[in-house]
Design an enzyme around this catalytic site. Sequence first.
Site, PDB file in Angstrom:
ATOM      1  N   ASP A 208       0.962   5.195   5.795  1.00 58.72           N
ATOM      2  CA  ASP A 208       1.298   4.044   4.973  1.00 58.72           C
ATOM      3  C   ASP A 208       1.885   4.572   3.664  1.00 58.72           C
ATOM      4  OD1 ASP A 208       1.081   1.298   3.866  1.00 58.72           O
ATOM      5  OD2 ASP A 208      -0.469   2.212   2.626  1.00 58.72           O
TER       6      ASP A 208
ATOM      7  N   ASP B 131       2.857   2.488   0.115  1.00 57.43           N
ATOM      8  CA  ASP B 131       2.323   2.008  -1.160  1.00 57.43           C
ATOM      9  C   ASP B 131       0.801   1.940  -1.098  1.00 57.43           C
ATOM     10  OD1 ASP B 131       2.095   0.878  -3.701  1.00 57.43           O
ATOM     11  OD2 ASP B 131       3.864  -0.363  -3.422  1.00 57.43           O
TER      12      ASP B 131
END
Length: 283
Positions: free
Chosen positions: A22, A24
């Site tokens: 992932d 952010d």
Amino acid sequence: MTSGPATSLAARLRDIQHVALDMDGTLYRGRTLFDWTLPFLGRLERICIGYTFLTNNSSRSARDYVEHLKGMGIRVSAEGIVTSATPTFDYLREEHAGVRRLFVLGTESLAREVVDCGFEVVDDDPEAVVVGFDDMLTHERLSRAAYWIGRGLPFVATHPDRICPTDRPTLLVDCGAICACLEAATGVAPEAVLGKPDPRMLSSVLERHDLAPRSLAMVGDRIYTDIEMARRAGAFGVLVLSGEATRADAEASSEAIDLVAPSLKEFGEDLERARAGGSMPQS
């Protein structure tokens, strides 16, 4: 912090050949890169573990993310990035093979990606409605989308997030909130919401690198998207506490979490220790 018996955890970590990351909350927060990100990526390369970046944010195309990450000092090709648009277009090809004309609520970057993937962006007489993150949303276009949805056209969303993380003093309304508005107006929910936690988000990573699910680690900062997707896909789920989820959230969660780490730094140390034949520290 580790979860489960240390010996079995070490064995699971030794099986990992690729890491899906992932962005952010995991690599950076808003426009600020975490100090540990570049050393972590260097560690993966040193111990011969591949990696792919994943994001539910469909506001940028994979090629735009290449430039975004390059600005932070991370060099990656477009093939190393999977956005929620990827499984969305795959879904349309598989479930609505004849559909080509799309009414899109999204950014110009998403619209370009639609065209790059062989579809057409139209305002009139579409064959399906695709909703993503749209930072230029107008009442007129929202109403047009509702009209076409009400006429029975396929309605697909790129991801379920209701807000987009930011380090700015605002709340960024995201795809899930836009879909909630459309559903309230039409009485019709999206027939498919792709992106995390839908396991199809990981399908292209598994296929491209010829991986078994247990050889893939999914790393992120959200239990209900990143960790839930890892569980559904049969991958190794790693929760980092550098973004949304807290240690208290992890301890209270009913979701099985394979590993909880303060950040990528500690996860990288665990990976390298397991590869070297060492045991895991007890939490």
